[in-house]
Motif scaffolding. Structure first.
Motif, mmCIF file in Angstrom:
data_model
loop_
_atom_site.group_PDB
_atom_site.id
_atom_site.type_symbol
_atom_site.label_atom_id
_atom_site.label_comp_id
_atom_site.label_asym_id
_atom_site.label_seq_id
_atom_site.Cartn_x
_atom_site.Cartn_y
_atom_site.Cartn_z
ATOM 1 N N CYS A 66 0.795 -1.126 -0.096
ATOM 2 C CA CYS A 66 -0.091 0.061 0.101
ATOM 3 C C CYS A 66 1.055 1.258 -0.072
ATOM 4 O O CYS A 66 0.542 2.193 -0.830
ATOM 5 N N VAL A 111 0.655 7.136 -6.565
ATOM 6 C CA VAL A 111 -0.080 8.312 -6.256
ATOM 7 C C VAL A 111 0.673 9.398 -6.353
ATOM 8 O O VAL A 111 0.570 10.574 -6.663
ATOM 9 N N ARG A 128 -9.700 5.022 -14.327
ATOM 10 C CA ARG A 128 -10.711 4.319 -13.347
ATOM 11 C C ARG A 128 -10.063 3.123 -12.531
ATOM 12 O O ARG A 128 -10.064 3.328 -11.368
ATOM 13 N N LYS A 146 -7.935 5.096 -9.881
ATOM 14 C CA LYS A 146 -8.718 5.471 -8.722
ATOM 15 C C LYS A 146 -8.907 4.403 -7.693
ATOM 16 O O LYS A 146 -8.836 4.601 -6.500
ATOM 17 N N THR A 147 -9.386 3.268 -8.222
ATOM 18 C CA THR A 147 -9.649 2.034 -7.569
ATOM 19 C C THR A 147 -8.376 1.745 -6.859
ATOM 20 O O THR A 147 -8.438 1.398 -5.486
ATOM 21 N N GLU A 197 -5.834 3.607 -5.908
ATOM 22 C CA GLU A 197 -5.617 4.308 -4.866
ATOM 23 C C GLU A 197 -6.498 4.283 -3.678
ATOM 24 O O GLU A 197 -6.031 4.446 -2.428
ATOM 25 N N GLU A 198 -7.909 4.248 -3.859
ATOM 26 C CA GLU A 198 -8.613 3.933 -2.852
ATOM 27 C C GLU A 198 -8.370 2.798 -1.886
ATOM 28 O O GLU A 198 -8.270 2.874 -0.567
ATOM 29 N N ALA A 199 -7.795 1.727 -2.535
ATOM 30 C CA ALA A 199 -7.476 0.404 -1.843
ATOM 31 C C ALA A 199 -6.343 0.712 -1.096
ATOM 32 O O ALA A 199 -6.145 0.131 0.050
ATOM 33 N N ARG A 205 -5.295 3.405 0.130
ATOM 34 C CA ARG A 205 -5.856 4.240 1.273
ATOM 35 C C ARG A 205 -6.354 3.621 2.291
ATOM 36 O O ARG A 205 -6.204 4.004 3.574
ATOM 37 N N ARG A 206 -7.239 2.602 1.944
ATOM 38 C CA ARG A 206 -7.858 1.707 3.076
ATOM 39 C C ARG A 206 -6.703 0.702 3.741
ATOM 40 O O ARG A 206 -7.312 -0.038 4.493
ATOM 41 N N GLU A 229 -6.243 -6.409 -1.643
ATOM 42 C CA GLU A 229 -7.110 -5.644 -2.871
ATOM 43 C C GLU A 229 -6.171 -5.056 -3.641
ATOM 44 O O GLU A 229 -6.341 -4.951 -4.826
#
Length: 656
Positions: free
Chosen positions: A388, A396, A591, A594-595, A597-599, A601-602, A607
């Protein structure tokens, strides 16, 4: 046969004349000494009759025994032994003649006392002539070099043995440095004077001698220095304001391939056997792109970033913006720039590229025209355990830099990439491949700019890379550790890589992936062996080499081009190629980004790995050392063996 043909028996006629004259003078003096100034008529007749034969005979014996193959200006003790042998043989021949000639031919029987005296005088004259020639040569060399500089560096030699004496003689011929003496632990040498230099004490007196004599450089002049001695010298010298260097290996000294006084640190370029690439700052193409521009370097505190700052500074931009989150590295980079900045304004900026808002402020404040993006997490094994963080920093962070560049109208953008982006087997390599795709999509959004990625292999000598780790292991007397006996890497020095990076920034139409010419891949075991020998040690005996296993995500060999999806063509620069790859679907790619990056950040590692596979870049997750889906993983015990080894082969750049 070739050697005999090469040797000209009539060469060095002046040397033959000197020896003939010496033999003649010695012959005449021998009679004078033997008969105390009054030579009987019969003996005087014999002397003048045989004078020519003795002179000619001596030259003939010298020629047959190879005396005239010796170069007088380099006359040495070994050469003196050759000369002594020749004159001894001449004496033996005359003695044999004395005993072989019958009494009735007494005229040809030179008295034995005359033979002994003549031989000694002739030998002394021959040795003196050669010694004088060397003395005159060295004196002329010193006069040509000029007087001893008032600012000559003061050098202390560690080791008063054979190598030390050779170094001392070579230093005596130089004007820029001055040897003040030796240190040697041999109690028999204490207080002795060797080659005109005193033995000032044992190694333990290093600190006191440095302070007393104002020593600037300590040279380890031991041809076969043990790891223990190396470690001890470095430990004693490290807190002192001196540079510590070592002479070349004994093989180089004895073969004459190296000047023993050319002591230096390990030259990394020598290990790679590559011709250096020079940056010509006056070239019109470079001046047009960089001179008078505002240039931003991210990751400026790392190895590549720091060298970029130095080389770009030489091209005289109007402003140089150096950005890094590592304040210590950034501070060192700024200290390494010339004190007299010559109109170049340097802005050190401590920022983290993961924070888009902070980065945007920097771009709007300084309005850079050229960006070199070197900031990246680079260590394979750490990014395998922290996927991550690899995505947030590398992907990012790069996305933030690219977006800020597009919004503020940056005309040239250069991403520093890696060969690990080709068919990536590790998270770090996959993140850099996505960064390359980011730059390609950015070019399509900015038709007026020039956005490119530059792909190359490992840089040798950077922090955490193979040579510094190997060198530290050698200095500590530890075994060198390799992940695999056949592991190979593309390697180049930091200055060469950065020079080509700067050149690459002037090439192409934008959107390309450029690749640097890396030569043939280097077998890491061969590099380790050469480094050990470069430090004057013996692989296997002085320093063992231990092989373990490949770390998670690490390849046995690397590639610079994916032949299945990429085509390499030449550019106008002979050491830089252009890769043509399949176009990227910008909307679908963004797209996925973005997915991803979200994974990240979680903090969902599982994932992140799944999404990386979906990018269709050839990535397949390796067996990871961390458990569960925790992004900040800790290597398990089974992976601790590979912890060091993944760090041996970093991607160019630095942690930002």
């Amino acid at each position: 046969m070739n050697r005999l043909l090469y040797y000209d028996p009539y060469s060095r006629l002046n040397q033959r004349l000197v020896d003939a004259l010496g033999a003649g003078i010695a012959f005449l003096l021998a009679y004078q000494i033997r008969f105390e100034g009054w030579i009987p008529p019969d003996n005087a007749y014999q002397m003048w009759l045989l004078l020519g034969a003795v002179m000619l005979g001596q030259v003939l014996v010298n020629s047959l025994l190879g005396n005239y193959r010796l170069v007088w200006r380099y006359f040495s003790l070994a050469d003196a032994m050759v000369v002594a042998r020749s004159y001894t043989v001449s004496s033996v021949i005359l003695l044999l003649v004395f005993f072989a000639v019958p009494d009735r031919l007494v005229l040809f029987r030179i008295p034995r006392s005359i033979i002994a005296i003549q031989s000694l005088i002739a030998m002394e004259l021959a040795l003196s002539a050669r010694g004088l020639r060397r003395l005159l040569y060295e004196r002329a060399h010193m006069m040509k070099s000029g007087p001893q500089s008032a600012t000559a560096g003061r050098v202390l030699l560690v080791g008063a043995g054979h190598a030390g004496t050779m170094v001392a003689r070579e230093i005596a011929l130089r004007r820029d440095i001055k040897a003040i003496g030796f240190l040697d632990d041999d109690p028999k040498k204490g207080g002795a004077v060797i080659c005109g230099l005193p033995v000032l004490g044992p190694l333990g007196a290093l600190e006191a001698i440095v302070k007393e004599y104002g020593v600037e450089e300590v040279v380890i002049s031991i041809a076969r220095v043990s790891p223990e001695t190396l470690k001890r010298v470095w430990a004693l010298a490290e807190p002192l304001p001196v540079r510590t260097k070592i002479v070349p290996t004994v093989e180089e000294i004895l073969s004459g391939r190296k000047n023993i006084a050319a002591f230096r640190d390990v030259d990394l370029a020598d290990l790679l056997h590559r011709d250096p690439v020079q940056l010509h700052s006056e070239r019109a193409e470079l001046v047009a792109v960089y001179h008078g521009r505002r240039i931003l370097v991210t990751g400026a505190g790392g190895s590549i970033g720091a060298e970029l700052a130095r080389q770009l500074f030489a091209l005289q931009p109007c402003e140089l913006i150096l950005l890094d989150k590592d304040e210590n590295g950034l501070h060192e980079t700024c200290l390494g720039l010339p004190a007299a900045r010559g109109g170049v304004t340097v802005h050190p900026i401590v920022r983290d590229i993961r924070f888009a808002g902070h980065l945007e402020t920097v771009f709007r404040l300084f309005r850079p025209e050229v960006v070199f993006h070197a900031a990246a997490h680079k260590h394979v094994h750490l990014m395998e355990a922290n996927p991550c963080e690899a995505i947030l920093n590398n992907v990012v962070g790069t996305w933030n830099v690219v977006e800020s560049s597009l919004r503020t109208g940056v005309s040239r953008f250069v991403l520093i990439s890696t060969d690990k982006a080709v068919k990536p087997s590790c998270v770090m390599g996959a993140s850099k491949r996505i960064c390359e795709m980011l730059v390609q999509t950015a070019q399509r959004s900015n038709g007026d700019g020039h956005y490119c990625a530059v792909r190359f292999g490992n840089v040798i000598g950077s922090r955490g890379s193979v040579v510094p780790i190997f060198r530290q292991q050698i200095l500590e007397g530890q075994p060198i550790t390799l992940t695999h006996p056949d592991a190979e890497r593309y390697l180049m020095t930091i200055p060469e890589a950065v020079t080509l990076l700067v050149e690459a920034g002037t090439l192409g139409e934008g959107g390309e992936i450029l690749v640097l010419e890396m030569g043939l891949p280097v077998r890491i075991r061969d590099l380790a062996v050469e480094l050990i020998e470069h430090l004057g040690l013996r692989p296997g005996r002085d320093i063992p080499i231990r092989v373990t296993s490949l770390a998670s995500g690490e390849k046995l060999t690397e590639e610079l081009v994916d032949e299945a999806t990429e085509t390499l063509r030449p550019s106008r620069h002979e050491k830089i190629g252009v890769i043509e790859s399949k176009p990227v679907d910008v909307e679908a790619f963004h797209r996925q980004l973005k997915t991803l990056e979200e994974a990240a950040r979680r903090d969902s590692s599982g994932e992140v790995l799944r999404i990386l596979e979906e990018f269709n870049i050839g990535f397949r997750p390796a067996r990871r050392a961390s458990a569960g889906s925790v992004g900040v993983g800790v290597p398990q015990a089974a992976d601790l063996k590979g912890r060091l080894f993944g760090a041996l082969f970093p991607v160019p750049g630095q942690s930002s």
